[in-house]
Design a protein around this motif. Structure first.
Motif, PDB file in Angstrom:
ATOM      1  N   ARG A   6       0.983  -1.267  -0.058  1.00 15.09           N
ATOM      2  CA  ARG A   6      -0.094   0.207  -0.051  1.00 15.09           C
ATOM      3  C   ARG A   6       0.874   1.302   0.156  1.00 15.09           C
ATOM      4  O   ARG A   6       1.780   1.318   0.396  1.00 15.09           O
ATOM      5  CB  ARG A   6      -0.924   0.096   1.372  1.00 15.09           C
ATOM      6  N   LYS A   7       0.313   2.430  -0.888  1.00 14.24           N
ATOM      7  CA  LYS A   7       1.095   3.359  -0.468  1.00 14.24           C
ATOM      8  C   LYS A   7       1.060   4.178   0.832  1.00 14.24           C
ATOM      9  O   LYS A   7       0.089   4.178   1.243  1.00 14.24           O
ATOM     10  CB  LYS A   7       0.497   4.683  -1.511  1.00 14.24           C
ATOM     11  N   PRO A   8       2.239   4.624   1.131  1.00 12.46           N
ATOM     12  CA  PRO A   8       2.124   5.117   2.767  1.00 12.46           C
ATOM     13  C   PRO A   8       1.109   6.286   2.731  1.00 12.46           C
ATOM     14  O   PRO A   8       0.945   7.240   1.642  1.00 12.46           O
ATOM     15  CB  PRO A   8       3.695   5.701   2.764  1.00 12.46           C
ATOM     16  N   GLN A   9       0.607   6.431   3.899  1.00 10.41           N
ATOM     17  CA  GLN A   9      -0.194   7.845   4.100  1.00 10.41           C
ATOM     18  C   GLN A   9       0.362   8.901   3.920  1.00 10.41           C
ATOM     19  O   GLN A   9      -0.250   9.992   3.306  1.00 10.41           O
ATOM     20  CB  GLN A   9      -0.815   7.637   5.537  1.00 10.41           C
ATOM     21  N   ALA A  10       1.812   9.061   4.016  1.00 16.11           N
ATOM     22  CA  ALA A  10       2.409  10.205   3.787  1.00 16.11           C
ATOM     23  C   ALA A  10       2.092  10.816   2.343  1.00 16.11           C
ATOM     24  O   ALA A  10       2.203  11.853   2.058  1.00 16.11           O
ATOM     25  CB  ALA A  10       3.800  10.082   4.250  1.00 16.11           C
ATOM     26  N   ASN A  11       2.091   9.849   1.478  1.00 14.58           N
ATOM     27  CA  ASN A  11       2.107  10.199   0.069  1.00 14.58           C
ATOM     28  C   ASN A  11       0.757  10.566  -0.291  1.00 14.58           C
ATOM     29  O   ASN A  11       0.773  11.451  -1.082  1.00 14.58           O
ATOM     30  CB  ASN A  11       2.263   8.699  -0.760  1.00 14.58           C
ATOM     31  N   ARG A  12      -0.259  10.042   0.119  1.00 14.82           N
ATOM     32  CA  ARG A  12      -1.716  10.631   0.025  1.00 14.82           C
ATOM     33  C   ARG A  12      -1.673  12.178   0.733  1.00 14.82           C
ATOM     34  O   ARG A  12      -2.312  12.789  -0.073  1.00 14.82           O
ATOM     35  CB  ARG A  12      -2.553   9.762   0.721  1.00 14.82           C
TER      36      ARG A  12
END
Length: 211
Positions: A6-12
């Motif tokens: 999953r893409k890290p929350q930081a990326n979002r």
């Protein structure tokens, strides 16, 4: 079988911040000709910002939600300008206050349409109004710490209530910019920065300014 990461929350959050900045710039441009925020459609805002309508609704519930997020971006810029004084306040140099006031005025000029929209919508959108007040309270809280530090160092008048004084000065600068800048040319800005500097310095500091 390859694992799915999953893409890290930081990326979002980084992507949200990028889209918010694009929409802030788009809103400033679209409102520069006098168009009100209520007249701007999601489609027009998205097209101007270079994003899809679908992307808009991934991050924002509606235009009110967008405006609240844009307010956070704008006030981050205003706080950054004020930090030109706050971060070096121990120097007790009036030129630092002037630099902060000039920066705040320049940021207001840059984001004037959005700030006007915030003021207008605050009157009938409780969430926008609450966000606007909270952001100003946050700025006043930072100024409170500057005043308290100055009082502890003996540079700022000890009899002042740091919190009340900070709130008063914060709202004074906000109202002054909101009421005066839309009707004044850019040549007025230096005079306003100097006037605000004189008022703030005279209210806080024990020594006279020498600019």
């Amino acid at each position: 079988m390859a694992s799915v990461t999953r893409k890290p929350q930081a990326n979002r959050e980084e992507r949200r911040g990028q889209i918010e900045r694009q929409l802030l710039d788009a809103t400033d441009r679209l409102m520069a000709d006098g168009t009100s925020f209520t007249e701007l459609s999601v489609d027009r805002l998205s097209t101007e910002a270079g994003i899809s309508r679908a992307s808009f609704y991934i991050y924002f519930e509606d235009k009110g939600h967008l405006l609240r997020r844009l307010a956070t971006q704008v006030f981050a810029d205003l706080s950054g300008a004020a930090a030109q004084w706050w971060e070096v306040a121990d120097r007790t140099d009036p030129s630092d206050v002037y630099a902060a006031m000039a920066g705040i005025i320049a940021s207001y000029r840059s984001h004037q349409p959005v700030l006007i929209a915030l003021n207008e919508m605050s009157g009938y959108d409780p969430l926008v109004g609450e966000t606007y007040r909270e952001l100003l309270v946050g700025i006043a809280a930072q100024l409170t710490r500057v005043i308290e530090a100055g009082q502890a160092a003996g540079a700022i008048r000890a009899q002042l209530s740091a919190q009340t004084t900070a709130s008063t000065l914060t709202w004074m600068v906000e109202r002054t910019c909101h009421q005066n800048l839309p009707s004044q040319p850019g040549s007025y800005d230096a005079e306003l920065a100097r006037t605000l500097t004189d008022i703030i310095w005279g209210a806080l500091y024990l020594q006279a300014p020498e600019l």
